[in-house]
Design a protein around this motif. Structure first.
Motif, short mmCIF file in Angstrom:
data_model
loop_
_atom_site.label_atom_id
_atom_site.label_comp_id
_atom_site.label_asym_id
_atom_site.label_seq_id
_atom_site.Cartn_x
_atom_site.Cartn_y
_atom_site.Cartn_z
N ASP A 113 3.49 -9.90 -0.40
CA ASP A 113 3.79 -10.76 -1.54
C ASP A 113 4.35 -12.11 -1.11
OD1 ASP A 113 2.90 -8.68 -3.06
OD2 ASP A 113 4.79 -8.34 -4.14
N ALA A 114 5.11 -12.12 -0.02
CA ALA A 114 5.72 -13.36 0.44
C ALA A 114 4.71 -14.35 1.01
CB ALA A 114 6.79 -13.05 1.49
N VAL A 115 3.62 -13.83 1.59
CA VAL A 115 2.69 -14.71 2.30
C VAL A 115 1.23 -14.44 1.94
CG1 VAL A 115 1.83 -15.41 4.56
CG2 VAL A 115 4.26 -14.99 4.25
N TYR A 116 0.77 -13.22 2.13
CA TYR A 116 -0.66 -12.95 2.06
C TYR A 116 -1.24 -13.09 0.66
CZ TYR A 116 0.37 -10.93 6.66
OH TYR A 116 0.80 -10.71 7.94
N ARG B 176 -5.68 -10.14 -5.69
CA ARG B 176 -6.08 -9.27 -6.81
C ARG B 176 -4.85 -8.69 -7.50
NH1 ARG B 176 -8.92 -3.52 -6.07
NH2 ARG B 176 -6.72 -2.88 -6.22
N GLN B 177 -3.92 -8.24 -6.69
CA GLN B 177 -2.65 -7.71 -7.17
C GLN B 177 -1.57 -8.04 -6.15
OE1 GLN B 177 -4.71 -3.72 -7.58
NE2 GLN B 177 -2.95 -3.37 -8.91
N LYS B 178 -0.35 -8.03 -6.60
CA LYS B 178 0.78 -8.08 -5.69
C LYS B 178 1.08 -6.66 -5.21
CE LYS B 178 2.97 -12.02 -7.98
NZ LYS B 178 4.17 -12.48 -8.75
N LEU B 179 1.77 -6.56 -4.11
CA LEU B 179 2.22 -5.25 -3.65
C LEU B 179 3.05 -4.57 -4.73
CD1 LEU B 179 2.65 -3.10 -1.40
CD2 LEU B 179 4.64 -4.44 -0.68
N THR B 180 3.88 -5.34 -5.41
CA THR B 180 4.74 -4.78 -6.45
C THR B 180 3.98 -4.23 -7.64
OG1 THR B 180 5.03 -6.99 -7.39
CG2 THR B 180 6.70 -6.24 -5.82
N GLU B 181 2.68 -4.50 -7.69
CA GLU B 181 1.84 -4.00 -8.78
C GLU B 181 1.01 -2.79 -8.38
OE1 GLU B 181 1.34 -8.44 -10.81
OE2 GLU B 181 -0.25 -7.65 -9.53
N MET B 182 1.25 -2.27 -7.18
CA MET B 182 0.55 -1.08 -6.71
C MET B 182 1.62 0.02 -6.53
SD MET B 182 -2.31 -2.64 -4.11
CE MET B 182 -3.43 -1.28 -4.43
N PRO B 183 1.74 0.91 -7.50
CA PRO B 183 2.90 1.81 -7.56
C PRO B 183 3.17 2.61 -6.29
CG PRO B 183 1.66 1.93 -9.59
CD PRO B 183 0.85 1.09 -8.65
N ALA B 184 2.15 3.26 -5.74
CA ALA B 184 2.38 4.11 -4.56
C ALA B 184 2.72 3.27 -3.34
CB ALA B 184 1.18 5.01 -4.30
N LEU B 185 1.94 2.22 -3.10
CA LEU B 185 2.18 1.38 -1.93
C LEU B 185 3.53 0.67 -2.01
CD1 LEU B 185 -1.31 -0.21 -1.19
CD2 LEU B 185 0.11 1.02 0.46
N TRP B 186 3.90 0.24 -3.19
CA TRP B 186 5.18 -0.46 -3.35
C TRP B 186 6.34 0.50 -3.12
CZ3 TRP B 186 8.30 -3.98 -2.56
CH2 TRP B 186 9.35 -4.37 -3.40
N ALA B 187 6.26 1.71 -3.66
CA ALA B 187 7.32 2.69 -3.43
C ALA B 187 7.39 3.09 -1.96
CB ALA B 187 7.10 3.92 -4.32
N TYR B 188 6.22 3.27 -1.35
CA TYR B 188 6.14 3.61 0.08
C TYR B 188 6.77 2.51 0.93
CZ TYR B 188 3.63 3.76 4.62
OH TYR B 188 3.28 3.74 5.95
N ALA B 189 6.44 1.25 0.62
CA ALA B 189 6.99 0.13 1.38
C ALA B 189 8.51 0.07 1.24
CB ALA B 189 6.36 -1.18 0.93
N ARG B 190 9.02 0.31 0.03
CA ARG B 190 10.47 0.31 -0.18
C ARG B 190 11.13 1.47 0.57
NH1 ARG B 190 9.06 0.13 -5.53
NH2 ARG B 190 10.43 1.88 -6.15
N ASP B 191 10.48 2.62 0.57
CA ASP B 191 10.99 3.78 1.29
C ASP B 191 11.20 3.42 2.76
OD1 ASP B 191 11.66 6.32 2.19
OD2 ASP B 191 9.73 7.23 1.68
#
Length: 363
Positions: free
Chosen positions: A258-261, A269-284
């Protein structure tokens, strides 16, 4: 390249000694192709020579210095793995600043602009010390032999694997098994797709030289991200039930998404924050010691938006996005899994290696 660009050599085309241009990374009408001809020397327990006759280098605590810029995702991998395995005492860490000119990464964050161990201003000096006039990219991560000041290897995919498998005698008690033998085939398979379609896929979008090249890269990137979204909706980690090399490799791209790419590289197409599983995984992962505490969002943005002059000619570094969400609860524990398996988390970040105040999430 940082590994960030295709190569600083490419950037240097047209640059002169008195011209500080950071270079151009887009070839008009062409698809972006990464130069993957690295220095393939390896550091191993038995100092065995490489398959193509490369000299062998012995595992030896205190002999080598890892040069890894915080801004670079490929270098960030090595810093994460070094910290997870507890190799800080065995391999010292040098960190160039977030930007470079057309010739080389520089140590502009160190006093006097000189690496305090190697005594050099430019990483290029270590490359030239071993290979005078080295014609390829002056890339990070790179491992340098401290005594001679010569670069040993810049083969970033192999560096992290060797830290896991060849440096075991110097691992901390409780170090995780990031490349366990029984999962290597699956890890390698996942890593191949993640590299071609995601890690490098964002660059294929950002450095595309034609609409056709961009459209193809964009479709491939999002097909892979959709595959990852589905996979990670059913399991906590990419392979098995613990953190592995595969998670390290994906995380450094997600941390920059989200910061760069999303904007700079048009992966929108979407931000990382708009992809529920990937966003939760990244935060984990971000909230797991070794990941978020090695991620410097300020340096990340400075690198891409300042260095890539042909994509962002104004050099303006955006203020956003808001980073507070990285610290929100992720709920991934419900999927099971044990981050470190039978091991334990690493201790506090080594003094002097902390992410600067205000450069991490929540600021």
């Amino acid at each position: 390249m940082s590994q960030e660009t295709d190569s600083i050599q490419q950037a240097a085309s047209g640059a002169t000694a008195d011209h500080s241009t950071r270079g151009a990374y887009v070839t008009g009408g062409a698809e972006f192709t990464r130069d993957t001809n690295y220095i393939e020397d390896r550091i191993t327990r038995d100092a065995r020579p490489g398959d193509n006759g490369e000299p062998g280098w012995p595992v030896e605590a205190g002999r080598y210095r890892l040069i890894a810029a915080r801004a670079c995702p490929w270098a960030n991998r090595t810093v994460i793995v070094r910290r997870l395995l507890g190799l800080e005492d065995a391999i010292s860490l040098g960190q160039p600043g977030p930007t470079h000119d057309a010739r080389s990464w520089t140590f502009d964050l160190d006093p006097g602009g000189v690496d305090p161990v190697l005594g050099i201003e430019r990483l290029q000096e270590a490359y030239f010390k071993r290979f005078p006039g080295y014609p390829r990219g002056i890339t990070v991560p790179a491992i340098v032999d401290v005594a001679t000041g010569e670069v040993v290897t810049n083969n970033f995919p192999q560096i992290t694997l060797d830290l896991s498998t060849e440096w075991t005698q110097f691992h901390r008690p409780g170090a995780p098994k990031l490349y366990p033998e029984h999962l290597r085939e699956e890890i390698d398979q996942v890593n191949r797709r993640v590299f071609t379609e995601v890690n490098n896929g964002v660059y294929r979008c950002g450095f595309a030289g034609s609409q056709e090249a961009y459209d193809s890269a964009y479709e491939r990137l999002w097909a892979a991200l959709d595959w990852l979204e589905d996979r990670l909706s059913r399991q906590r980690y990419l392979v098995g039930d613990t953190i592995t090399e595969a998670d390290v490799r994906l995380f450094t791209t997600l941390a920059r998404f989200d910061a760069v790419y999303h904007g700079h590289f048009k992966c929108n197409r979407q931000k990382l924050t708009e992809m529920p599983a990937l966003w939760a995984y990244a935060r984990d992962l971000f909230q797991t010691p070794g990941f978020g505490d090695t991620t410097d969002f300020v340096q990340i943005k400075q690198h891409y938006y300042i260095v890539h002059e042909d994509i962002n000619p104004t050099g303006i570094v955006p203020a956003g996005p808001d980073l507070g969400g990285w610290l929100e609860e992720h709920g991934r524990e419900a999927l099971g899994g044990r981050p470190f398996g039978d091991g334990t988390p690493p201790g506090p970040v080594r003094k002097g290696e902390e992410v600067a105040a205000g450069h991490g999430a929540g600021h």
